[in-house]
Design a protein around this motif. Sequence first.
Motif, PDB file in Angstrom:
ATOM      1  N   LEU A  98       0.827  -1.210   0.000  1.00  0.00           N
ATOM      2  CA  LEU A  98       0.000   0.000   0.000  1.00  0.00           C
ATOM      3  C   LEU A  98       0.855   1.251   0.000  1.00  0.00           C
ATOM      4  O   LEU A  98       1.960   1.250   0.561  1.00  0.00           O
ATOM      5  CB  LEU A  98      -0.919  -0.003   1.216  1.00  0.00           C
ATOM      6  N   ALA A  99       0.335   2.293  -0.597  1.00  0.00           N
ATOM      7  CA  ALA A  99       1.098   3.527  -0.707  1.00  0.00           C
ATOM      8  C   ALA A  99       0.179   4.735  -0.658  1.00  0.00           C
ATOM      9  O   ALA A  99      -1.025   4.629  -0.872  1.00  0.00           O
ATOM     10  CB  ALA A  99       1.883   3.542  -2.020  1.00  0.00           C
TER      11      ALA A  99
ATOM     12  N   ASP B 129       4.894  -2.283   2.838  1.00  0.00           N
ATOM     13  CA  ASP B 129       4.644  -3.549   2.171  1.00  0.00           C
ATOM     14  C   ASP B 129       3.606  -4.366   2.922  1.00  0.00           C
ATOM     15  O   ASP B 129       3.129  -3.977   3.981  1.00  0.00           O
ATOM     16  CB  ASP B 129       5.941  -4.317   1.951  1.00  0.00           C
ATOM     17  N   TRP B 130       3.281  -5.544   2.359  1.00  0.00           N
ATOM     18  CA  TRP B 130       2.140  -6.299   2.867  1.00  0.00           C
ATOM     19  C   TRP B 130       2.335  -6.828   4.268  1.00  0.00           C
ATOM     20  O   TRP B 130       1.356  -7.059   4.986  1.00  0.00           O
ATOM     21  CB  TRP B 130       1.780  -7.420   1.893  1.00  0.00           C
ATOM     22  N   ILE B 131       3.597  -7.013   4.718  1.00  0.00           N
ATOM     23  CA  ILE B 131       3.800  -7.482   6.077  1.00  0.00           C
ATOM     24  C   ILE B 131       4.267  -6.359   6.992  1.00  0.00           C
ATOM     25  O   ILE B 131       4.537  -6.593   8.167  1.00  0.00           O
ATOM     26  CB  ILE B 131       4.808  -8.651   6.136  1.00  0.00           C
TER      27      ILE B 131
ATOM     28  N   SER C  67       8.733  -3.323   5.208  1.00  0.00           N
ATOM     29  CA  SER C  67       9.444  -2.369   4.356  1.00  0.00           C
ATOM     30  C   SER C  67       8.618  -1.105   4.227  1.00  0.00           C
ATOM     31  O   SER C  67       7.452  -1.160   3.837  1.00  0.00           O
ATOM     32  CB  SER C  67       9.678  -2.970   2.972  1.00  0.00           C
ATOM     33  N   ILE C  68       9.215  -0.001   4.593  1.00  0.00           N
ATOM     34  CA  ILE C  68       8.546   1.296   4.530  1.00  0.00           C
ATOM     35  C   ILE C  68       9.475   2.286   3.841  1.00  0.00           C
ATOM     36  O   ILE C  68      10.660   2.358   4.186  1.00  0.00           O
ATOM     37  CB  ILE C  68       8.179   1.801   5.934  1.00  0.00           C
ATOM     38  N   ASN C  69       8.945   3.027   2.887  1.00  0.00           N
ATOM     39  CA  ASN C  69       9.713   4.057   2.186  1.00  0.00           C
ATOM     40  C   ASN C  69       9.006   5.398   2.313  1.00  0.00           C
ATOM     41  O   ASN C  69       7.773   5.450   2.377  1.00  0.00           O
ATOM     42  CB  ASN C  69       9.819   3.737   0.692  1.00  0.00           C
TER      43      ASN C  69
ATOM     44  N   THR D  62       4.252   9.619   8.819  1.00  0.00           N
ATOM     45  CA  THR D  62       4.394   8.228   9.226  1.00  0.00           C
ATOM     46  C   THR D  62       3.246   7.415   8.650  1.00  0.00           C
ATOM     47  O   THR D  62       2.070   7.772   8.841  1.00  0.00           O
ATOM     48  CB  THR D  62       4.395   8.086  10.751  1.00  0.00           C
ATOM     49  N   ILE D  63       3.585   6.325   7.978  1.00  0.00           N
ATOM     50  CA  ILE D  63       2.576   5.420   7.452  1.00  0.00           C
ATOM     51  C   ILE D  63       2.452   4.225   8.386  1.00  0.00           C
ATOM     52  O   ILE D  63       3.434   3.772   8.982  1.00  0.00           O
ATOM     53  CB  ILE D  63       2.926   4.957   6.018  1.00  0.00           C
ATOM     54  N   SER D  64       1.230   3.726   8.525  1.00  0.00           N
ATOM     55  CA  SER D  64       1.009   2.531   9.327  1.00  0.00           C
ATOM     56  C   SER D  64      -0.203   1.792   8.775  1.00  0.00           C
ATOM     57  O   SER D  64      -0.975   2.353   7.982  1.00  0.00           O
ATOM     58  CB  SER D  64       0.789   2.893  10.793  1.00  0.00           C
TER      59      SER D  64
END
Length: 124
Positions: free
Chosen positions: A34-35, A52-54, A57-59, A69-71
């Motif tokens: 997801l992005a 990423d799906w698990i 990995s976060i960019n 911040t993404i979560s």
Amino acid sequence: QVQLVESGGGLVQAGESLRLSCAASGRGFNKYNLAWFRQAPGKEREFVTFIDWIGASINYADSVKGRFTISRDYGKNTIYLQMNNLRPEDTATYYCAASLRYSDPTDETEYNSWGQGTQVTVSS
């Protein structure tokens, strides 16, 4: 294929915070990468952040590192974008996107599901 609905946008002053949400419906949410992307008036859509799906990995785009911040919440089939210390240049329509591919997370052509977008406006 998942369906995505963003919410949480609004009008804030520079330095304030917002949290965007993107709720997913459909099967297989837990398998999707997801992005968040954004598009300002007169500009091309640009990558903001990816998870990423698990969740391993976060960019982040350089322009938002240290402020955004993404979560993701697997139980609620939702991803979030916490945006702190907002700047006028963050003004844009923010879109969430989903993909089963993992090649270049910053490339919008990798994503086959998109939300309708939520507007974020930051005044100076």
